[in-house]
Write a protein that holds these residues in place. Structure first.
Motif, PDB file in Angstrom:
ATOM      1  N   VAL B  42      -2.624 -24.806 -44.740  1.00 45.72           N
ATOM      2  CA  VAL B  42      -2.334 -26.179 -45.147  1.00 45.72           C
ATOM      3  C   VAL B  42      -2.451 -26.273 -46.653  1.00 45.72           C
ATOM      4  N   HIS B  43      -1.413 -26.843 -47.261  1.00 47.45           N
ATOM      5  CA  HIS B  43      -1.422 -27.101 -48.703  1.00 47.45           C
ATOM      6  C   HIS B  43      -1.338 -28.594 -48.933  1.00 47.45           C
ATOM      7  N   TYR B  44      -2.105 -29.083 -49.899  1.00 52.26           N
ATOM      8  CA  TYR B  44      -1.869 -30.432 -50.420  1.00 52.26           C
ATOM      9  C   TYR B  44      -1.288 -30.247 -51.802  1.00 52.26           C
ATOM     10  N   GLY B  45       0.011 -30.413 -51.919  1.00 51.92           N
ATOM     11  CA  GLY B  45       0.649 -30.104 -53.196  1.00 51.92           C
ATOM     12  C   GLY B  45       0.408 -28.643 -53.514  1.00 51.92           C
ATOM     13  N   SER B  46      -0.200 -28.362 -54.661  1.00 51.71           N
ATOM     14  CA  SER B  46      -0.444 -26.965 -55.019  1.00 51.71           C
ATOM     15  C   SER B  46      -1.833 -26.507 -54.569  1.00 51.71           C
ATOM     16  N   PHE B  47      -2.580 -27.413 -53.958  1.00 50.49           N
ATOM     17  CA  PHE B  47      -3.943 -27.091 -53.533  1.00 50.49           C
ATOM     18  C   PHE B  47      -3.917 -26.459 -52.135  1.00 50.49           C
ATOM     19  N   HIS B  48      -4.424 -25.252 -52.045  1.00 45.97           N
ATOM     20  CA  HIS B  48      -4.417 -24.535 -50.777  1.00 45.97           C
ATOM     21  C   HIS B  48      -5.684 -24.921 -49.997  1.00 45.97           C
ATOM     22  N   ALA B  49      -5.563 -25.827 -49.039  1.00 42.36           N
ATOM     23  CA  ALA B  49      -6.758 -26.386 -48.398  1.00 42.36           C
ATOM     24  C   ALA B  49      -7.313 -25.484 -47.314  1.00 42.36           C
ATOM     25  N   VAL B  50      -6.425 -24.889 -46.522  1.00 38.75           N
ATOM     26  CA  VAL B  50      -6.866 -24.066 -45.400  1.00 38.75           C
ATOM     27  C   VAL B  50      -6.005 -22.811 -45.356  1.00 38.75           C
ATOM     28  N   ARG B  51      -6.651 -21.641 -45.183  1.00 32.77           N
ATOM     29  CA  ARG B  51      -5.868 -20.415 -45.252  1.00 32.77           C
ATOM     30  C   ARG B  51      -5.921 -19.603 -43.972  1.00 32.77           C
ATOM     31  N   ASP B 242     -18.923 -25.611 -26.264  1.00 34.11           N
ATOM     32  CA  ASP B 242     -18.870 -24.347 -25.534  1.00 34.11           C
ATOM     33  C   ASP B 242     -18.540 -23.219 -26.495  1.00 34.11           C
ATOM     34  N   ARG B 243     -17.591 -23.528 -27.372  1.00 35.89           N
ATOM     35  CA  ARG B 243     -17.239 -22.539 -28.387  1.00 35.89           C
ATOM     36  C   ARG B 243     -17.338 -23.193 -29.759  1.00 35.89           C
ATOM     37  N   THR B 244     -17.742 -22.411 -30.723  1.00 32.98           N
ATOM     38  CA  THR B 244     -17.967 -22.956 -32.057  1.00 32.98           C
ATOM     39  C   THR B 244     -17.241 -22.092 -33.079  1.00 32.98           C
ATOM     40  N   ALA B 245     -16.536 -22.776 -33.971  1.00 38.91           N
ATOM     41  CA  ALA B 245     -15.863 -22.061 -35.056  1.00 38.91           C
ATOM     42  C   ALA B 245     -16.565 -22.401 -36.353  1.00 38.91           C
ATOM     43  N   PHE B 246     -16.944 -21.387 -37.093  1.00 40.74           N
ATOM     44  CA  PHE B 246     -17.591 -21.635 -38.373  1.00 40.74           C
ATOM     45  C   PHE B 246     -16.607 -21.383 -39.509  1.00 40.74           C
ATOM     46  N   PHE B 247     -16.448 -22.393 -40.357  1.00 39.80           N
ATOM     47  CA  PHE B 247     -15.553 -22.311 -41.509  1.00 39.80           C
ATOM     48  C   PHE B 247     -16.388 -22.300 -42.780  1.00 39.80           C
ATOM     49  N   THR B 248     -15.836 -21.722 -43.812  1.00 33.22           N
ATOM     50  CA  THR B 248     -16.521 -21.839 -45.095  1.00 33.22           C
ATOM     51  C   THR B 248     -15.501 -21.999 -46.213  1.00 33.22           C
ATOM     52  N   VAL B 249     -16.007 -22.252 -47.393  1.00 31.41           N
ATOM     53  CA  VAL B 249     -15.133 -22.457 -48.549  1.00 31.41           C
ATOM     54  C   VAL B 249     -15.122 -21.200 -49.380  1.00 31.41           C
ATOM     55  N   GLU B 250     -13.946 -20.774 -49.739  1.00 32.01           N
ATOM     56  CA  GLU B 250     -13.841 -19.632 -50.627  1.00 32.01           C
ATOM     57  C   GLU B 250     -13.461 -20.170 -51.997  1.00 32.01           C
ATOM     58  N   VAL B 251     -14.340 -19.962 -52.958  1.00 32.58           N
ATOM     59  CA  VAL B 251     -14.090 -20.521 -54.280  1.00 32.58           C
ATOM     60  C   VAL B 251     -13.497 -19.437 -55.171  1.00 32.58           C
ATOM     61  N   ASP B 252     -12.329 -19.754 -55.721  1.00 27.79           N
ATOM     62  CA  ASP B 252     -11.703 -18.831 -56.662  1.00 27.79           C
ATOM     63  C   ASP B 252     -11.975 -19.377 -58.060  1.00 27.79           C
ATOM     64  N   GLU B 253     -12.968 -18.753 -58.734  1.00 26.66           N
ATOM     65  CA  GLU B 253     -13.378 -19.269 -60.043  1.00 26.66           C
ATOM     66  C   GLU B 253     -12.229 -19.219 -61.044  1.00 26.66           C
ATOM     67  N   ALA B 254     -11.454 -18.168 -60.973  1.00 24.69           N
ATOM     68  CA  ALA B 254     -10.397 -17.978 -61.973  1.00 24.69           C
ATOM     69  C   ALA B 254      -9.402 -19.139 -61.926  1.00 24.69           C
ATOM     70  N   ARG B 255      -9.006 -19.539 -60.717  1.00 27.68           N
ATOM     71  CA  ARG B 255      -8.020 -20.614 -60.629  1.00 27.68           C
ATOM     72  C   ARG B 255      -8.682 -21.943 -60.262  1.00 27.68           C
ATOM     73  N   SER B 256     -10.004 -21.945 -60.246  1.00 28.14           N
ATOM     74  CA  SER B 256     -10.823 -23.097 -59.862  1.00 28.14           C
ATOM     75  C   SER B 256     -10.263 -23.797 -58.623  1.00 28.14           C
ATOM     76  N   SER B 257      -9.968 -22.986 -57.608  1.00 27.29           N
ATOM     77  CA  SER B 257      -9.466 -23.569 -56.367  1.00 27.29           C
ATOM     78  C   SER B 257     -10.447 -23.276 -55.244  1.00 27.29           C
ATOM     79  N   ARG B 258     -10.470 -24.151 -54.255  1.00 21.47           N
ATOM     80  CA  ARG B 258     -11.357 -24.012 -53.110  1.00 21.47           C
ATOM     81  C   ARG B 258     -10.512 -23.997 -51.855  1.00 21.47           C
ATOM     82  N   THR B 259     -10.667 -22.955 -51.075  1.00 23.99           N
ATOM     83  CA  THR B 259      -9.853 -22.828 -49.878  1.00 23.99           C
ATOM     84  C   THR B 259     -10.746 -22.622 -48.663  1.00 23.99           C
ATOM     85  N   GLY B 260     -10.412 -23.322 -47.581  1.00 29.68           N
ATOM     86  CA  GLY B 260     -11.186 -23.182 -46.360  1.00 29.68           C
ATOM     87  C   GLY B 260     -10.704 -21.993 -45.544  1.00 29.68           C
ATOM     88  N   ILE B 261     -11.661 -21.203 -45.042  1.00 32.38           N
ATOM     89  CA  ILE B 261     -11.288 -20.074 -44.194  1.00 32.38           C
ATOM     90  C   ILE B 261     -12.156 -20.075 -42.939  1.00 32.38           C
TER      91      ILE B 261
END
Lengths: 313, 289
Positions: B42-51, B242-261
């Motif tokens: 999922v992208h919001y504009g150029s922001f990569h929200a979920v990968r 019953d089932r649990t999915a754990f997501f986290t944020v991957e921070v790319d310092e160089a491009r100052s972007s945060r993406t959920g994985i």
């Protein structure tokens, strides 16, 4: 650095009393602003006072039966009220038929359908429409709407007609209705739209059955503003509805007619020399006060309705 | 890290029945899944929200999506019923396969999707109408036939709200307490007879007692519905899912972007007692997030 506190530059101890000049200034500002507020109240009171006084004079001068006759011809002593009020209502009715659907439709489009880009383009254009002087619309109603719209639909219609004036007034109030109603709809929280979409509702259903009812108080306010403007509108009617000098009682929108405001205007225009006939001249005050009470009641009723239907979300 | 004993990891108490429950869930999941996500971005504009999310949502179970703020779990949830369509800048790629059909195929009508996949939101969002009209709204716009009074009653009963509101159905829904409003929103979602109910932090605006009632309700509802819930509350995820999915944020310092994985997706039992990824473990033991 060496001598700290005692040598600090700053006000002398006695400065706690403050500068008398500044305090005098402060007081005078208060007085100036107060008098500005008082003057505006005084003007309103003065207007009402002069209206009432002259209206009572007028009522004493005439026979009350003159207020309910065949038409409104002030110079002949015929001051039929129903002619003018029905005229005002007809104009307002035609204006609402034009501006209601268009204004509300535009509001729904701008609030629910338009992209942000489209809204940025449309909203200022709508506001330009609101800024067109009413004399321009009046002239347009007379020279274009009357021959090209009214006379096409009603072939018996002449140069002047209440319908043409009503359409002109309608154009005038479209931006009022559209803009106020749009603000009301945009104020409806996104959460309600999400709830509706989440239940499988389409955009039109969401707009009409969720957003519109939630914004009903603001939309009613928009219509009341529009109606007030339509009743008060003078120049469009004076130009396009004919009836200068007077009008017989009519309910036919294809013919010429007169409204409360246009009657005041046409008698006050230079050629009529209002001072020439006392009763005719003073009848204007009487009309003025009735108009004043009428719009006051309308606004009060609107206010009560808006408060009663206001939604808390 | 993974060798840590169970005792050190358990920050939450699991219901006693959970071992058999989650054991079954793990075995059934692949055979009978409602959603199959394949490489969803999922992208919001150029922001990569979920990968690049790939996961299966099992039928008639509760799947919880957990993770720190900004990890994209709500964004992902909104892909399950195309709610992201409402945000003009959002762009979803990959496929969200629901009962064999890709929800993002061009022929799919988002309105039909949402009719089958209902949603309950973070903040209770009743319409400013009566309780009755709130519940009846969905069936009416979807043209569901039948006695509306019965439909409303059934939905409210299913949401364990009937006894509290049966005498004031004509009153404005805003007169209800926050917890009642949220159960009414669940009833409203149930009233259109959906297949799946998505819940986006449904208890975050509620007090613990009201939250507990919603949790009980979810456990009852899973007999009939597939539930996907986003929650900030790990105890809640442990209790109900019953089932649990754990997501986290991957921070790319160089491009100052945060993406959920997606880090780890397993039975709640395993996620909360013996996670295989050190990031999951750090999160559920409260060391970050």
């Amino acid at each position: 650095m060496t001598q700290l506190t005692p040598m600090l530059p700053g006000p002398e101890p006695m400065s706690l009393r403050g500068s008398p000049r500044r305090r005098r200034k402060e007081r005078s500002v208060h007085v100036v602003l107060l008098s500005a507020a008082l003057i505006s109240i005084l003007i309103s009171v003065g207007i009402v006072y002069s209206l009432v006084g002259n209206a009572i004079d007028f009522l004493q001068k005439i026979d009350l039966s003159q207020l309910w006759t065949t038409g409104y011809f002030p110079r002949r002593g015929l001051f039929d009220l129903k002619t003018l009020f029905i005229g005002s209502l007809l104009i307002t009715g035609v204006a609402l038929v034009v501006a209601g659907p268009i204004g509300l439709g535009a509001a729904i489009y701008l609030s629910e359908y338009a992209s942000p880009r489209m809204r940025r383009i449309c909203k200022p254009i709508l506001e330009v429409l609101a800024g067109i002087p009413s004399v321009v619309i009046g002239f347009f109603a007379l020279t274009w709407i009357a021959p090209n719209i009214v006379q096409r639909i009603f072939s018996q219609s002449g140069t002047f007609s209440l319908a043409a004036a009503g359409i002109g007034v309608g154009i005038l109030i479209i931006p009022i209705i559209a803009s106020v109603a749009e603000d009301a709809m945009r104020a409806v929280p996104l959460a309600l739209r999400e709830a509706s979409y989440g239940l499988g509702a389409r955009k039109i259903t969401t707009s009409v059955r969720v957003v519109l009812p939630a914004a009903v108080s603001g939309i009613v306010a928009a219509f009341i503003l529009g109606i007030s403007r339509a009743i008060g509108e003078t120049l469009v009617v004076a130009l396009a509805a004919g009836g200068s000098g007077g009008s017989v009682f009519t309910t036919d929108i294809t013919g010429p007619g007169q409204t409360v405001t246009a009657a005041i205007a046409s008698l006050s225009f230079g050629s009529d020399q209002p001072a020439g006939d006392d009763a005719a001249f003073q009848s204007l005050y009487f009309l003025g006060i009735i108009l004043f009470i009428f719009t006051l009641l309308l606004n009060l009723a609107g206010d009560v309705f808006v408060r009663r239907t206001r939604q808390h979300y | 890290m993974n060798q840590l004993t169970e005792q050190t990891l358990v920050t939450v108490t699991l219901p006693e029945s959970s071992p058999e429950r989650s054991g079954d869930a793990a075995n059934r999941a692949d055979d009978d899944s409602v959603f199959s996500l394949r490489g969803v971005n999922v992208h919001y504009g150029s922001f990569h929200a979920v990968r690049d999310i790939t996961m299966e949502i099992p039928r008639r179970q509760i799947t919880a999506l957990i993770g720190p703020s900004g990890c994209g779990k709500s964004t992902l949830l909104r892909c399950f019923n195309r709610m992201n369509d409402l945000i003009t800048t959002a762009k979803v790629s990959g496929s969200v396969i629901y009962n064999g059909e890709n929800l993002y195929d061009s022929y799919v009508d988002a309105v039909e999707v949402r009719r089958r996949i209902g949603m309950v939101f973070q903040k209770p969002n009743p319409f400013p109408k009566s309780i009755y009209d709130n519940i009846a709204f969905g069936p009416k716009v979807n043209g569901i036939k039948g006695n509306m009074d019965d439909l409303v009653e059934q939905a409210l009963r299913d949401a364990a709200l009937w006894d509290e509101v049966k005498d004031k159905l004509k009153q404005n829904a805003y007169g209800l307490s926050g917890g009642q409003q949220q159960r009414m929103c669940i009833a409203r979602a149930i009233a259109v007879q959906p297949d799946v109910i998505l819940m986006d932090e449904p208890c975050s605006a509620l007090d613990p007692i009201a939250s507990a009632r919603i949790e009980d309700l979810m456990t009852e509802l899973k007999a009939q519905y597939t539930i996907v819930i986003v929650t900030h509350n790990m105890q809640q995820a442990a209790r109900v899912s019953d089932r649990t999915a754990f997501f986290t944020v991957e921070v790319d310092e160089a491009r100052s972007s945060r993406t959920g994985i997606l880090v780890e997706f397993d039975t709640a039992q395993r996620i909360f007692t013996n996670p295989s990824d050190s990031r999951t473990e750090a999160y559920i033991t409260g060391r970050f997030g």
